[in-house]
Design a protein around this motif. Structure first.
Motif, PDB file in Angstrom:
ATOM      1  N   HIS A 326      14.390 -17.156  35.031  1.00  0.00           N
ATOM      2  CA  HIS A 326      15.700 -17.730  34.702  1.00  0.00           C
ATOM      3  C   HIS A 326      15.644 -18.783  33.603  1.00  0.00           C
ATOM      4  O   HIS A 326      16.609 -19.509  33.405  1.00  0.00           O
ATOM      5  N   ARG A 327      14.505 -18.898  32.932  1.00  0.00           N
ATOM      6  CA  ARG A 327      14.387 -19.923  31.886  1.00  0.00           C
ATOM      7  C   ARG A 327      13.826 -19.270  30.634  1.00  0.00           C
ATOM      8  O   ARG A 327      12.927 -18.433  30.728  1.00  0.00           O
ATOM      9  N   THR A 328      14.332 -19.684  29.477  1.00  0.00           N
ATOM     10  CA  THR A 328      13.745 -19.134  28.256  1.00  0.00           C
ATOM     11  C   THR A 328      12.405 -19.824  27.990  1.00  0.00           C
ATOM     12  O   THR A 328      12.167 -20.955  28.434  1.00  0.00           O
ATOM     13  N   ALA A 329      11.558 -19.118  27.258  1.00  0.00           N
ATOM     14  CA  ALA A 329      10.262 -19.699  26.899  1.00  0.00           C
ATOM     15  C   ALA A 329      10.463 -20.972  26.076  1.00  0.00           C
ATOM     16  O   ALA A 329       9.749 -21.956  26.251  1.00  0.00           O
ATOM     17  N   GLU A 330      11.486 -20.961  25.195  1.00  0.00           N
ATOM     18  CA  GLU A 330      11.740 -22.134  24.349  1.00  0.00           C
ATOM     19  C   GLU A 330      12.104 -23.347  25.186  1.00  0.00           C
ATOM     20  O   GLU A 330      11.682 -24.471  24.881  1.00  0.00           O
ATOM     21  N   SER A 331      12.914 -23.131  26.268  1.00  0.00           N
ATOM     22  CA  SER A 331      13.333 -24.287  27.072  1.00  0.00           C
ATOM     23  C   SER A 331      12.140 -24.860  27.846  1.00  0.00           C
ATOM     24  O   SER A 331      12.043 -26.065  28.038  1.00  0.00           O
ATOM     25  N   ILE A 332      11.221 -24.005  28.251  1.00  0.00           N
ATOM     26  CA  ILE A 332      10.018 -24.495  28.946  1.00  0.00           C
ATOM     27  C   ILE A 332       9.137 -25.271  27.965  1.00  0.00           C
ATOM     28  O   ILE A 332       8.664 -26.371  28.246  1.00  0.00           O
ATOM     29  N   ARG A 333       8.968 -24.698  26.780  1.00  0.00           N
ATOM     30  CA  ARG A 333       8.178 -25.385  25.752  1.00  0.00           C
ATOM     31  C   ARG A 333       8.765 -26.765  25.457  1.00  0.00           C
ATOM     32  O   ARG A 333       8.037 -27.760  25.399  1.00  0.00           O
ATOM     33  N   ASP A 334      10.099 -26.828  25.282  1.00  0.00           N
ATOM     34  CA  ASP A 334      10.726 -28.102  24.920  1.00  0.00           C
ATOM     35  C   ASP A 334      10.605 -29.128  26.046  1.00  0.00           C
ATOM     36  O   ASP A 334      10.373 -30.308  25.793  1.00  0.00           O
ATOM     37  N   ALA A 335      10.736 -28.649  27.297  1.00  0.00           N
ATOM     38  CA  ALA A 335      10.624 -29.572  28.434  1.00  0.00           C
ATOM     39  C   ALA A 335       9.202 -30.140  28.523  1.00  0.00           C
ATOM     40  O   ALA A 335       9.015 -31.328  28.818  1.00  0.00           O
ATOM     41  N   LEU A 336       8.211 -29.312  28.256  1.00  0.00           N
ATOM     42  CA  LEU A 336       6.815 -29.792  28.282  1.00  0.00           C
ATOM     43  C   LEU A 336       6.579 -30.826  27.178  1.00  0.00           C
ATOM     44  O   LEU A 336       5.886 -31.821  27.360  1.00  0.00           O
ATOM     45  N   ARG A 337       7.213 -30.592  26.041  1.00  0.00           N
ATOM     46  CA  ARG A 337       7.023 -31.489  24.903  1.00  0.00           C
ATOM     47  C   ARG A 337       7.702 -32.838  25.133  1.00  0.00           C
ATOM     48  O   ARG A 337       7.296 -33.854  24.587  1.00  0.00           O
ATOM     49  N   GLN A 338       8.772 -32.831  25.982  1.00  0.00           N
ATOM     50  CA  GLN A 338       9.489 -34.087  26.228  1.00  0.00           C
ATOM     51  C   GLN A 338       8.857 -34.933  27.326  1.00  0.00           C
ATOM     52  O   GLN A 338       9.252 -36.075  27.530  1.00  0.00           O
ATOM     53  N   ARG A 339       7.896 -34.389  28.049  1.00  0.00           N
ATOM     54  CA  ARG A 339       7.233 -35.172  29.095  1.00  0.00           C
ATOM     55  C   ARG A 339       6.352 -36.257  28.493  1.00  0.00           C
ATOM     56  O   ARG A 339       6.052 -36.239  27.313  1.00  0.00           O
ATOM     57  N   ARG A 340       5.904 -37.196  29.335  1.00  0.00           N
ATOM     58  CA  ARG A 340       4.900 -38.164  28.917  1.00  0.00           C
ATOM     59  C   ARG A 340       3.719 -38.095  29.854  1.00  0.00           C
ATOM     60  O   ARG A 340       3.909 -38.321  31.041  1.00  0.00           O
ATOM     61  N   PRO A 341       2.518 -37.768  29.402  1.00  0.00           N
ATOM     62  CA  PRO A 341       2.203 -37.398  28.033  1.00  0.00           C
ATOM     63  C   PRO A 341       2.827 -36.048  27.666  1.00  0.00           C
ATOM     64  O   PRO A 341       2.934 -35.164  28.520  1.00  0.00           O
ATOM     65  N   ALA A 342       3.203 -35.929  26.397  1.00  0.00           N
ATOM     66  CA  ALA A 342       3.784 -34.681  25.917  1.00  0.00           C
ATOM     67  C   ALA A 342       2.723 -33.583  25.936  1.00  0.00           C
ATOM     68  O   ALA A 342       1.540 -33.843  25.709  1.00  0.00           O
TER      69      ALA A 342
END
Ligand SMILES: *Cc1c(COP(=O)(O)O)cnc(C)c1O
Length: 377
Positions: A326-342
């Protein structure tokens, strides 16, 4: 003690994407950093250093000659410039502007033939030297007759081949491509910037007929980020060195310094002599760990594989692929990039691609935790 990055307010990230320039390329081993620091402590004749380091690189890589550059992209420009000039100082002096040749100068070949399927954004480094790129065939078809017709003209200088396009329908196998070029006396330049591992690729493209091949020093070899190699013919690589080591030429903005020369040589020696099977095993383990950590999460499919999309390199390193219903690959990538540590990961079609190539052992826990969080969040 705060790090140089903290003082600048720049946050280090976990690199599960690969040797991307935009993420910092690769990390130099302590031995390479030490060699760079040592090189920085005194003056030397840089041309002499370059010649001697190049001889050592050729020996270690099992090739006839080498030129060290400030990246694979620079290597493409330098190799093209050297082939246009062929040791003629009056030509080297005017590049990239061949219209500035003195009246009466012998004609200069400046056309670089490239199969349409081999066009890559990196090939803009070729006209930087003063050459003209001319396409042959289509992205889906190329015959040896078409290639021969394109090469059979006096203004042709060079045939360009991008190694990662070899499997495209509009490509030809390198041995066949090189055989046609050599029938017309045209040298072949191969861009293999990211084609390592396997280590045998250092000489494979030359064995298959390339006259010169370029590699990045700042990718798998893990030398200084802005470093690269031209390997191949002894005379041609010597002519390349004469343009790089900081004489006034079209390559002046691509000069290589003593620290980069020593760092790259050290990295090449270290990488060629390393236990490649052990590296492959630990990359496989890393991917297996990631896959088994997330495969049973609801809505998630995870599996281990190798890139099959054209242009995704290196193929020789396994990836962990993760898809969510239910999630696009792009949205998963972006969520991982917004975490700390990215966390930086790639996207390949409808899945994220996790590449262990640049992952430090100490990052694996945080990567798995971050991924689990994002996939269940
Ligand atoms: C990375 C890459 C380059 C550029 O390499 P640098 O060392 O960063 O200049 C050129 N060609 C290809 C195919 C690449 O993958």
């Amino acid at each position: 003690m705060t790090s140089v990055y903290e003082r600048l307010g720049v946050e280090p990230l976990i690199n599960a994407h690969g040797t991307l320039t935009t993420l910092g390329g690769s990390l130099m081993a302590p031995e390479v950093i030490a060699a760079v620091a040592e090189a920085a402590r005194c003056f030397v004749d840089v041309a002499d250093l370059h010649d001697k380091a190049a001889a050592r690189v050729a020996e270690v890589t099992g090739t006839a000659g080498a030129c060290l550059t400030s990246g694979a992209s620079a290597a493409l420009t330098v190799a093209t410039a050297a082939l246009i000039a062929r040791g003629r100082p009056e030509v080297a002096a005017v590049l990239p502007d061949l219209s500035a040749l003195p009246p009466g100068a012998a004609p200069v070949a400046d056309v670089v033939i490239v199969p349409a399927a081999h066009r890559v954004s990196y090939d803009r480094a070729i006209p930087v030297a003063g050459a003209r790129l001319v396409q042959v065939g289509t992205t889906t078809a190329l015959t040896t007759d078409e290639l021969a017709a394109a090469l059979d003209r006096p203004e042709v200088l060079l045939a360009f081949y991008c190694a990662h396009a070899a499997a495209e329908p509009g490509s030809l196998p390198l041995p066949e491509f090189a055989a046609v070029a050599h029938r017309y006396g045209i040298p072949v330049l191969v861009d293999a910037a990211a084609e390592l591992p396997p280590v045998e690729n250092l000489h494979r493209f030359l064995d298959e007929g390339a006259d010169l091949v370029v590699f990045s020093g700042g990718k798998e070899i893990a030398g200084p980020q802005a470093s690269g190699l031209i390997l191949g013919d002894a005379q041609l690589t010597a002519e390349c060195r004469a343009l790089v080591t900081p004489f006034l030429s079209v390559a002046r903005g691509m000069k290589i310094d003593k620290e980069t020369i020593v760092g790259l040589l050290t990295a090449v020696e270290l990488w060629v002599g390393s236990d490649h099977e052990a590296t492959a095993r630990s990359r496989q383990q890393c991917v297996d760990t990631i896959v088994s950590a997330v495969a049973d999460l609801p809505g998630v499919s995870a599996w281990c594989g190798r890139p099959d999309s054209p242009g995704v390199q290196p193929v020789d390193i396994p990836r962990a692929y993760v898809r969510h219903d239910h999630r696009t690959a792009e949205s998963i990538r972006d969520a991982l990039r917004q975490r700390r540590p990215a966390i930086a990961v790639g996207v390949d079609g409808d899945r994220i691609a996790i590449n262990p190539q640049c992952l430090r052992a100490e990052d694996l826990g945080a990567l798995v935790a971050g991924l689990t969080d994002v996939l269940t969040g």
